[in-house]
Design a protein around this motif. Structure first.
Motif, PDB file in Angstrom:
ATOM      1  N   MET A   1      -3.013 -31.348  18.714  1.00  0.00           N
ATOM      2  CA  MET A   1      -3.047 -30.482  17.899  1.00  0.00           C
ATOM      3  C   MET A   1      -4.304 -29.623  16.704  1.00  0.00           C
ATOM      4  O   MET A   1      -5.772 -30.711  17.224  1.00  0.00           O
ATOM      5  CB  MET A   1      -2.182 -31.460  16.466  1.00  0.00           C
ATOM      6  CG  MET A   1      -1.935 -31.014  15.286  1.00  0.00           C
ATOM      7  SD  MET A   1      -0.967 -29.487  15.266  1.00  0.00           S
ATOM      8  CE  MET A   1       0.259 -31.369  15.731  1.00  0.00           C
ATOM      9  N   GLY A   2      -4.382 -28.685  16.244  1.00  0.00           N
ATOM     10  CA  GLY A   2      -5.692 -28.444  16.228  1.00  0.00           C
ATOM     11  C   GLY A   2      -6.249 -28.127  14.699  1.00  0.00           C
ATOM     12  O   GLY A   2      -5.550 -29.498  14.108  1.00  0.00           O
ATOM     13  N   ASP A   3      -7.251 -27.751  14.534  1.00  0.00           N
ATOM     14  CA  ASP A   3      -7.914 -28.218  12.800  1.00  0.00           C
ATOM     15  C   ASP A   3      -7.566 -27.739  12.165  1.00  0.00           C
ATOM     16  O   ASP A   3      -7.546 -26.874  10.544  1.00  0.00           O
ATOM     17  CB  ASP A   3      -8.671 -28.248  13.113  1.00  0.00           C
ATOM     18  CG  ASP A   3      -9.464 -26.676  13.471  1.00  0.00           C
ATOM     19  OD1 ASP A   3      -8.893 -26.079  13.856  1.00  0.00           O
ATOM     20  OD2 ASP A   3     -10.639 -27.141  13.296  1.00  0.00           O
ATOM     21  N   GLU A   4      -5.982 -26.400  12.510  1.00  0.00           N
ATOM     22  CA  GLU A   4      -5.675 -25.876  11.572  1.00  0.00           C
ATOM     23  C   GLU A   4      -3.813 -26.050  10.957  1.00  0.00           C
ATOM     24  O   GLU A   4      -3.703 -26.520  11.351  1.00  0.00           O
ATOM     25  CB  GLU A   4      -5.015 -24.500  11.693  1.00  0.00           C
ATOM     26  CG  GLU A   4      -6.767 -23.492  12.550  1.00  0.00           C
ATOM     27  CD  GLU A   4      -7.712 -22.888  11.910  1.00  0.00           C
ATOM     28  OE1 GLU A   4      -7.163 -22.390  11.329  1.00  0.00           O
ATOM     29  OE2 GLU A   4      -8.558 -23.338  12.798  1.00  0.00           O
ATOM     30  N   LEU A   5      -3.945 -25.975   9.469  1.00  0.00           N
ATOM     31  CA  LEU A   5      -2.625 -26.459   8.773  1.00  0.00           C
ATOM     32  C   LEU A   5      -1.868 -24.759   8.033  1.00  0.00           C
ATOM     33  O   LEU A   5      -3.193 -24.369   7.358  1.00  0.00           O
ATOM     34  CB  LEU A   5      -2.783 -27.346   7.617  1.00  0.00           C
ATOM     35  CG  LEU A   5      -1.549 -27.796   7.097  1.00  0.00           C
ATOM     36  CD1 LEU A   5      -1.828 -29.770   6.196  1.00  0.00           C
ATOM     37  CD2 LEU A   5      -1.322 -26.718   6.178  1.00  0.00           C
ATOM     38  N   TYR A   6      -1.254 -24.910   8.936  1.00  0.00           N
ATOM     39  CA  TYR A   6      -0.581 -23.356   8.003  1.00  0.00           C
ATOM     40  C   TYR A   6       0.626 -23.948   7.736  1.00  0.00           C
ATOM     41  O   TYR A   6       1.993 -24.037   7.704  1.00  0.00           O
ATOM     42  CB  TYR A   6       0.143 -22.546   8.678  1.00  0.00           C
ATOM     43  CG  TYR A   6      -1.041 -21.660   9.539  1.00  0.00           C
ATOM     44  CD1 TYR A   6      -1.038 -20.114   9.209  1.00  0.00           C
ATOM     45  CD2 TYR A   6      -1.497 -21.476  10.831  1.00  0.00           C
ATOM     46  CE1 TYR A   6      -1.854 -19.777   9.598  1.00  0.00           C
ATOM     47  CE2 TYR A   6      -3.293 -21.263  10.989  1.00  0.00           C
ATOM     48  CZ  TYR A   6      -2.871 -19.708  10.492  1.00  0.00           C
ATOM     49  OH  TYR A   6      -4.131 -18.971  11.155  1.00  0.00           O
ATOM     50  N   ALA A   7       0.703 -23.658   5.760  1.00  0.00           N
ATOM     51  CA  ALA A   7       1.914 -23.627   5.133  1.00  0.00           C
ATOM     52  C   ALA A   7       2.905 -22.364   5.021  1.00  0.00           C
ATOM     53  O   ALA A   7       1.850 -21.144   4.452  1.00  0.00           O
ATOM     54  CB  ALA A   7       1.439 -24.170   3.752  1.00  0.00           C
ATOM     55  N   LEU A   8       3.796 -22.011   5.322  1.00  0.00           N
ATOM     56  CA  LEU A   8       4.129 -20.953   5.503  1.00  0.00           C
ATOM     57  C   LEU A   8       5.663 -20.471   4.398  1.00  0.00           C
ATOM     58  O   LEU A   8       6.740 -21.487   5.076  1.00  0.00           O
ATOM     59  CB  LEU A   8       5.038 -20.752   7.213  1.00  0.00           C
ATOM     60  CG  LEU A   8       4.171 -20.609   8.071  1.00  0.00           C
ATOM     61  CD1 LEU A   8       4.473 -20.685   9.413  1.00  0.00           C
ATOM     62  CD2 LEU A   8       2.489 -20.021   8.438  1.00  0.00           C
ATOM     63  N   ASP A   9       5.509 -19.502   3.828  1.00  0.00           N
ATOM     64  CA  ASP A   9       7.304 -18.891   3.378  1.00  0.00           C
ATOM     65  C   ASP A   9       8.043 -18.851   4.278  1.00  0.00           C
ATOM     66  O   ASP A   9       8.128 -18.619   5.335  1.00  0.00           O
ATOM     67  CB  ASP A   9       6.883 -17.846   2.384  1.00  0.00           C
ATOM     68  CG  ASP A   9       8.287 -17.896   1.448  1.00  0.00           C
ATOM     69  OD1 ASP A   9       8.709 -18.127   1.442  1.00  0.00           O
ATOM     70  OD2 ASP A   9       8.607 -16.111   1.561  1.00  0.00           O
ATOM     71  N   PHE A  10       9.424 -19.257   4.215  1.00  0.00           N
ATOM     72  CA  PHE A  10      10.345 -18.930   5.100  1.00  0.00           C
ATOM     73  C   PHE A  10      11.190 -17.478   5.020  1.00  0.00           C
ATOM     74  O   PHE A  10      10.735 -16.508   5.780  1.00  0.00           O
ATOM     75  CB  PHE A  10      11.501 -19.847   4.876  1.00  0.00           C
ATOM     76  CG  PHE A  10      12.942 -20.547   5.789  1.00  0.00           C
ATOM     77  CD1 PHE A  10      12.481 -20.908   7.391  1.00  0.00           C
ATOM     78  CD2 PHE A  10      13.890 -19.637   6.001  1.00  0.00           C
ATOM     79  CE1 PHE A  10      13.013 -20.435   8.786  1.00  0.00           C
ATOM     80  CE2 PHE A  10      14.628 -19.482   6.882  1.00  0.00           C
ATOM     81  CZ  PHE A  10      14.608 -19.951   8.197  1.00  0.00           C
ATOM     82  N   ASP A  11      11.936 -17.495   4.097  1.00  0.00           N
ATOM     83  CA  ASP A  11      12.465 -15.988   4.286  1.00  0.00           C
ATOM     84  C   ASP A  11      11.295 -14.400   3.956  1.00  0.00           C
ATOM     85  O   ASP A  11      10.112 -14.599   2.688  1.00  0.00           O
ATOM     86  CB  ASP A  11      13.726 -16.119   2.728  1.00  0.00           C
ATOM     87  CG  ASP A  11      14.340 -16.863   3.615  1.00  0.00           C
ATOM     88  OD1 ASP A  11      15.292 -16.470   3.954  1.00  0.00           O
ATOM     89  OD2 ASP A  11      14.421 -17.348   2.343  1.00  0.00           O
ATOM     90  N   GLY A  12      11.769 -13.571   4.545  1.00  0.00           N
ATOM     91  CA  GLY A  12      10.791 -12.545   4.310  1.00  0.00           C
ATOM     92  C   GLY A  12       9.008 -13.323   4.941  1.00  0.00           C
ATOM     93  O   GLY A  12       8.149 -12.267   5.223  1.00  0.00           O
ATOM     94  N   VAL A  13       8.805 -13.917   5.663  1.00  0.00           N
ATOM     95  CA  VAL A  13       7.450 -14.585   6.344  1.00  0.00           C
ATOM     96  C   VAL A  13       8.222 -15.317   8.287  1.00  0.00           C
ATOM     97  O   VAL A  13       7.668 -14.255   9.287  1.00  0.00           O
ATOM     98  CB  VAL A  13       6.838 -15.651   5.881  1.00  0.00           C
ATOM     99  CG1 VAL A  13       5.955 -16.483   6.600  1.00  0.00           C
ATOM    100  CG2 VAL A  13       6.338 -14.729   4.600  1.00  0.00           C
ATOM    101  N   ILE A  14       8.838 -16.168   8.127  1.00  0.00           N
ATOM    102  CA  ILE A  14       9.828 -16.425   9.190  1.00  0.00           C
ATOM    103  C   ILE A  14      10.783 -15.837   9.781  1.00  0.00           C
ATOM    104  O   ILE A  14      10.781 -14.875  10.707  1.00  0.00           O
ATOM    105  CB  ILE A  14       9.994 -17.761   9.442  1.00  0.00           C
ATOM    106  CG1 ILE A  14       8.522 -18.330   8.972  1.00  0.00           C
ATOM    107  CG2 ILE A  14      10.785 -17.828  10.708  1.00  0.00           C
ATOM    108  CD1 ILE A  14       8.962 -20.268   8.942  1.00  0.00           C
ATOM    109  N   CYS A  15      12.057 -15.436   8.657  1.00  0.00           N
ATOM    110  CA  CYS A  15      13.167 -14.824   8.921  1.00  0.00           C
ATOM    111  C   CYS A  15      13.328 -13.647   7.646  1.00  0.00           C
ATOM    112  O   CYS A  15      12.896 -13.590   6.435  1.00  0.00           O
ATOM    113  CB  CYS A  15      14.196 -16.255   8.420  1.00  0.00           C
ATOM    114  SG  CYS A  15      15.772 -15.472   9.228  1.00  0.00           S
TER     115      CYS A  15
END
Length: 269
Positions: A1-15
């Motif tokens: 596991m890298g040393d980065e954490l990504y908090a991602l919105d879902f609609d409009g970022v992933i989907c």
């Protein structure tokens, strides 16, 4: 596991779920306001769905799609109007003033957000039960996202106003990705700023570089207002549900980095 954490919105970022959410909202609106929608033609439905794609940047929480569907109907069919704002209202004005319009129409229509949230979720559940493939096909992941999530070396969290069960279903079916339920913060888990505070306070996250990717500028501006969240790197996805005006404003905000889809995918990998 890298040393980065990504908090991602879902609609409009992933989907890109605008097709599904608009169709679900139309189905739900017919249930909520059957007398208003009983004579709506297929041509008018198509017009409403087309406008919903334009208006998607104003939607923060899914139930607002129902309000937009009904408002569009009132704009197009004057004799059905039961709100004071529909007369002369344009699509551009909705984009500009949605935060002012929403409380007015909810009061005039005697609606509660909790009731609309439940209805919207129930309609989606029924669609999934009866036609899972059709529900899945109404959404799509942005190009490269599925592979980026599947092979990400960073620690990934989903922080969304979508109900968690729908985000999970789409991740599994569209991307073949399983994200543990404890890493999906969906509707009902609290404001995004509070979720980010919770994530950064976890012992296992100490020392990680923190990144938050959103497509709504107002959400990023809310994060900036919280001194406690100064350690987060903030990104506005150019490919998401935002307008050119919002992207231009983002360029003037030092904390906010404008992000292209290709750069985002490479960052996750």
């Amino acid at each position: 596991m890298g040393d980065e954490l990504y908090a991602l919105d879902f609609d409009g970022v992933i989907c890109d779920s605008c097709g599904e959410s608009s169709l679900s909202a139309l189905k739900a609106s017919k249930i909520r306001w059957p007398m208003l929608f009983e004579e709506v033609t297929s041509e008018l439905e198509e017009w409403i769905i087309d406008q919903m794609h334009v208006l998607r940047p104003v939607v923060e929480t899914g139930y607002e799609n129902l309000l937009l569907v009904r408002l569009l109907l009132e704009i197009r069919v004057p004799y059905l109007r039961q709100s004071s704002v529909a007369d002369g209202l344009t699509i551009e004005a909705i984009l500009e003033k949605w935060s002012e319009l929403k409380p007015v129409i909810m009061k005039e229509w005697s609606e509660k957000s909790s009731d609309l949230i439940d209805l919207f979720g129930n309609v989606r559940d029924e669609w999934i039960d009866k036609d899972l493939s059709g529900w899945i096909d109404a959404s799509r992941f942005y190009p490269g996202i599925a592979d980026a999530l599947r092979f990400a070396s960073s620690r990934i969290y989903i922080v969304t106003t979508k109900q968690s069960r729908f985000a999970d279903a789409l991740l599994r079916k569209l991307a073949g990705v399983t994200i543990p339920s404890e890493r999906i913060y969906g509707l009902g888990t609290g404001p995004k700023v509070e979720v980010l505070k919770k994530l950064q306070a976890m012992p296992e996250h100490q020392g990680l570089k923190l990144h938050f990717v959103e497509d709504r500028l107002i959400t990023l501006k809310n994060v900036i207002k919280e001194p406690e969240l100064d350690g987060w790197n903030l990104y506005l996805g150019r490919w998401g549900y935002n307008t050119e005006k919002e992207r231009e404003e983002a360029e003037s905000i030092p904390r906010v980095h404008l992000l292209d889809l290709s750069d985002f995918s490479s960052k996750l990998k």
